[in-house]
Scaffold this active site. Structure first.
Site, PDB file in Angstrom:
ATOM      1  N   HIS A  42       0.811  -1.070  -0.057  1.00 32.64           N
ATOM      2  CA  HIS A  42      -0.045  -0.003   0.279  1.00 32.64           C
ATOM      3  C   HIS A  42       0.906   1.044  -0.019  1.00 32.64           C
ATOM      4  O   HIS A  42       0.414   2.001  -0.715  1.00 32.64           O
ATOM      5  CB  HIS A  42      -0.903   0.293   1.199  1.00 32.64           C
ATOM      6  CG  HIS A  42      -2.362  -0.782   0.887  1.00 32.64           C
ATOM      7  ND1 HIS A  42      -3.131  -1.182   1.554  1.00 32.64           N
ATOM      8  CD2 HIS A  42      -2.064  -1.830   0.071  1.00 32.64           C
ATOM      9  CE1 HIS A  42      -3.689  -2.640   1.459  1.00 32.64           C
ATOM     10  NE2 HIS A  42      -3.642  -2.343   0.529  1.00 32.64           N
TER      11      HIS A  42
ATOM     12  N   HIS B  66       1.012  -1.305   9.310  1.00 28.92           N
ATOM     13  CA  HIS B  66       2.876  -2.539   8.815  1.00 28.92           C
ATOM     14  C   HIS B  66       3.652  -2.138   9.768  1.00 28.92           C
ATOM     15  O   HIS B  66       3.663  -0.682  10.799  1.00 28.92           O
ATOM     16  CB  HIS B  66       3.134  -1.627   7.424  1.00 28.92           C
ATOM     17  CG  HIS B  66       1.589  -2.243   5.846  1.00 28.92           C
ATOM     18  ND1 HIS B  66       1.350  -3.638   5.968  1.00 28.92           N
ATOM     19  CD2 HIS B  66       1.512  -1.142   5.840  1.00 28.92           C
ATOM     20  CE1 HIS B  66       1.239  -3.698   5.099  1.00 28.92           C
ATOM     21  NE2 HIS B  66       0.218  -2.219   4.653  1.00 28.92           N
TER      22      HIS B  66
END
Length: 291
Positions: free
Chosen positions: A186, A244
């Site tokens: 992403h 993340h």
């Protein structure tokens, strides 16, 4: 006999109301048109600034490198901290589709209105095909890294049990979990979309400067791209703050900044037009020679 004046007065009042509403609609349309033209002019001037284009890479790198520090100063329970939030599902997961739709429409209109040539328009649109290939290749590379660095685990009440299954497919087929080094796709994708849209939208300043046709539909499409670019910047910041691990995000953007520009230049120069706006506007020297 007494109803005639009443009916006439009612019709007169209705006509005045319709005239008032018509005037109000015209005023609102004029205001909307003025805002559209003013907003598109200012946005084109901003995105076409050489200084902004030079600093934009540094801005995105700073967002990814220093953005995670903001996680200590934001509310961890906000809607943007959830993987299932509306923006993450509807926009981030389909970021390339949104980018191709909006940016493809803008490139189509700008190139065709500037040249009136289908072949040139198709050539400029093919940059999006190259971009799709880059994104698909990057996604495959990220999965390969996760496969090469991962191991198969079975979750148990006491913890995790390591299995010696050789690859992700056999691990998932057995109902276990595969855990490896996951590069933030992403972060890569949003960075890629931001830079691509910024480069393509910067052409509009030259387009306007050459006095080419720029009606309300084209200006509206341009502003929609500007709004989408702003949304990608905001969602990139949310991604680096809430999702993340730190190194996964840094590797994602470093992979872009170190590899993609060189790959993009090599492939696009060989297959498609070299850069956004190339060949669309007459060079001043050619105009003088022609005169």
């Amino acid at each position: 006999m007494e109803r005639g004046p009443v009916v006439g007065a009612g019709r007169g009042a209705g006509a005045r109301i319709r005239a008032l509403l018509g005037g109000l609609v015209r005023v609102l349309l004029w205001v909307a048109s003025a805002l559209l033209y003013f907003g598109s002019e200012q946005a084109a001037r901003l995105l076409g600034s050489p200084c902004l284009r030079r600093l934009y890479h540094a801005w995105l790198a700073a967002v990814v490198i220093f953005g995670p520090l903001l996680q200590f100063h934001v509310n961890p329970r906000t809607i943007f901290a959830s993987h299932g939030n509306f923006f993450n599902i509807k926009f981030v997961n389909s970021a390339w589709g949104w980018t191709c739709t909006f940016l493809g429409g803008f490139v189509l209109l700008v190139v065709f209105l500037a040249t009136r040539r289908v072949a040139v328009t198709a050539r400029h649109l093919s940059r999006l095909v190259v971009g799709a290939a880059v994104w698909r290749g990057a996604g495959r590379a990220f999965l390969l890294i996760e496969d090469l660095t991962g191991s198969c685990f079975e979750p148990l009440p006491q913890g995790l049990l390591l299995h010696e299954l050789p690859d992700r497919r056999s691990c998932l087929a057995a109902g276990h979990q595969w855990r490896g080094y996951t590069v933030s796709s992403h972060t890569f994708l949003l960075t890629f979309c931001c830079l691509l849209m910024a480069e393509e939208a910067a052409v509009f300043a030259k387009y306007l400067a050459h006095g080419l046709p720029a009606g309300a539909p084209l200006r509206l499409v341009f502003l929609l791209n500007v709004l989408l670019l702003g949304l990608w910047n905001f969602l990139l910041l949310c991604t680096v703050i809430y999702f993340h691990q730190y190194t996964h995000k840094v590797v994602g953007i470093c992979g872009y900044l170190c590899l993609v520009p060189h790959l993009w230049q090599l492939v696009s120069s060989a297959l498609v037009s070299r850069e956004p706006g190339h060949g669309l506007f007459p060079h001043p020297n050619s105009i003088h020679k022609h005169n």
